[in-house]
Design a protein around this motif. Structure first.
Motif, short mmCIF file in Angstrom:
data_model
loop_
_atom_site.label_atom_id
_atom_site.label_comp_id
_atom_site.label_asym_id
_atom_site.label_seq_id
_atom_site.Cartn_x
_atom_site.Cartn_y
_atom_site.Cartn_z
N VAL A 1 29.03 36.63 40.40
CA VAL A 1 30.08 36.37 41.38
C VAL A 1 31.11 35.41 40.79
N TYR A 2 30.62 34.38 40.12
CA TYR A 2 31.53 33.41 39.50
C TYR A 2 32.41 34.10 38.44
N GLU A 3 31.79 34.95 37.64
CA GLU A 3 32.55 35.66 36.60
C GLU A 3 33.61 36.56 37.22
N ALA A 4 33.26 37.21 38.33
CA ALA A 4 34.23 38.08 39.01
C ALA A 4 35.39 37.26 39.56
N ILE A 5 35.10 36.09 40.12
CA ILE A 5 36.14 35.23 40.66
C ILE A 5 37.08 34.77 39.55
N THR A 6 36.53 34.30 38.46
CA THR A 6 37.36 33.83 37.34
C THR A 6 38.24 34.95 36.79
N LEU A 7 37.65 36.11 36.60
CA LEU A 7 38.41 37.25 36.08
C LEU A 7 39.51 37.65 37.05
N THR A 8 39.19 37.66 38.34
CA THR A 8 40.18 38.06 39.35
C THR A 8 41.32 37.07 39.44
N ARG A 9 41.01 35.77 39.36
CA ARG A 9 42.09 34.78 39.37
C ARG A 9 43.08 35.04 38.24
N ILE A 10 42.55 35.41 37.08
CA ILE A 10 43.42 35.70 35.93
C ILE A 10 44.24 36.97 36.18
N LYS A 11 43.57 38.02 36.66
CA LYS A 11 44.23 39.31 36.87
C LYS A 11 45.23 39.27 38.03
N LEU A 12 44.98 38.40 39.00
CA LEU A 12 45.92 38.27 40.11
C LEU A 12 47.27 37.77 39.63
N ASP A 13 47.26 37.01 38.55
CA ASP A 13 48.48 36.50 37.94
C ASP A 13 49.32 35.69 38.94
#
Length: 371
Positions: free
Chosen positions: A132-144
């Motif tokens: 879940v943490y990895e998904a959150i971090t990746l999504t924060r980046i992809k959300l730009d």
């Protein structure tokens, strides 16, 4: 886990300003379950992947989380990570399946006191729920920076009920029987669950979640007395412990509480440390303002079934909802989540109606202030 701070700059902080009660140029909006089952693009991903596989695969969870942000570009002011509240019982040692057409299912629920021994003595949340943490971090980046990202958890009572009922229930008779028959053991399980929830919330914040919503989806199934006894103390703990930890770590993330149906406890819910109280569709907005005494920002609360109505009806109901809540200390949302049969086009009408009418409310206010 160290806090990651090298994320793209936030371009839309509307919802964060609304949480603080600051003046906003229009009312922010997002909807519960905006990523998932009503979207054709999600169903394509789901054809190839089990539900919990999507949750446990950061790349897939990120992809699904971004689908509504991409589809409704510029209309959503928040994103919410694709996950499920029942990952906590899984981390605690219980098997949870997502059964097509039925929903969550526990093959071996907790039914007698002796079953509590099947739960793990300690839960290493950072290990068990790192995906879940990895998904959150990746999504924060992809959300730009397009909008802030929600993390979320289920509330102790709601998770307790699932663990004992073994899935959804119309009466929650098994879970409620526990509260009456085994109050000491019930409090022990609620406390154990609370401890895991606090750790999980902090892990989500460190990973990059910018807001956290706590879902007490079955809060309204308890009597007011039972809610005060078996839910409120643990909801209070969550807010106080998370906020204390954030102060120590130099973090500042608003906390939202959604206790569906807990109308009698709005005064309490607005005074136990949460920044936003989310309302279901059976609560009158003006009464909610009275009950919460303007202590918090309110969120909600259109009937999800409204999205089955014609476009002109959706627009009319949106106008009435926004006028009832007013433009300040308010976040527009549904009173519960998106349904499988909803049309994305209907949601677009809903979102555009909020954007257009709330913008006109803001312009009218500026005009009146300038006179």
């Amino acid at each position: 886990m160290k806090t990651k701070r090298d994320f793209p700059s936030l371009k839309n902080d509307l919802i964060l300003r609304a949480v603080k009660g600051e003046e906003v140029e229009r009312i922010p909006v997002w909807v519960m379950r905006q990523a998932g089952r009503y979207l054709p693009e999600y169903l394509e991903v789901r054809k190839q992947n089990d539900f919990f596989k999507i949750c446990r695969t950061p790349e897939l969870a990120c992809k699904v989380t971004l689908q509504p942000i991409d589809r409704f570009a510029g209309l959503l002011d928040a994103s919410i990570i694709f996950c499920d509240i029942l990952v906590i019982p899984q981390a605690m040692g219980l098997e949870v399946q997502m059964v097509e057409g039925k929903g969550p299912h526990f093959p071996h629920p907790i039914r007698v006191v002796e079953d509590l021994k099947r739960l793990k003595d300690t839960v290493d949340v950072d290990k068990e729920l790192s995906y879940v943490y990895e998904a959150i971090t990746l999504t924060r980046i992809k959300l730009d920076g397009r909008c802030p990202l929600f993390g979320f958890v289920g509330a102790p009572w709601t998770l307790f009920a699932y663990m004992i009922e073994g899935g959804g229930s119309k009466t929650l008779s098994k879970a409620k029987t526990w509260l009456y028959t085994y109050p000491k053991e019930s409090h022990r399980l609620l406390q154990k669950t609370t401890d895991v929830i606090v750790d999980f919330i902090l892990g989500q914040i460190r990973a990059g979640a910018q807001m956290i919503q706590v879902f007490d989806s079955w809060g309204g199934e308890l009597t007011p007395k039972m809610f005060r006894t078996f839910s409120v103390p643990y909801l209070t703990q969550i807010a106080s412990r998370v906020k204390a930890a954030m102060v120590e770590e130099g973090l500042q993330v608003p906390l939202f509480i959604f206790a569906k149906g807990a109308h009698a406890s709005l005064d309490i819910l607005s005074s136990i440390g949460y920044d936003v109280v989310s309302l279901d569709c059976t609560i009158d907005p003006k009464q909610a303002r009275i009950d919460t005494k303007w202590r918090v920002t309110l969120q909600g609360n259109a009937d999800p079934n409204l999205l089955y109505a014609p476009a002109d009806v959706i627009k009319k109901e949106v106008r009435e909802m926004l006028n009832a809540f007013g433009a300040n200390n308010y976040i527009a949302n549904l009173g519960h989540g998106m349904m499988p049969g909803h049309s994305p086009d209907a949601l677009k009408v809903f979102l555009e109606a909020i954007r257009d009418h709330s913008s006109s409310m803001g312009n009218k206010r500026k005009f009146e202030e300038s006179k």
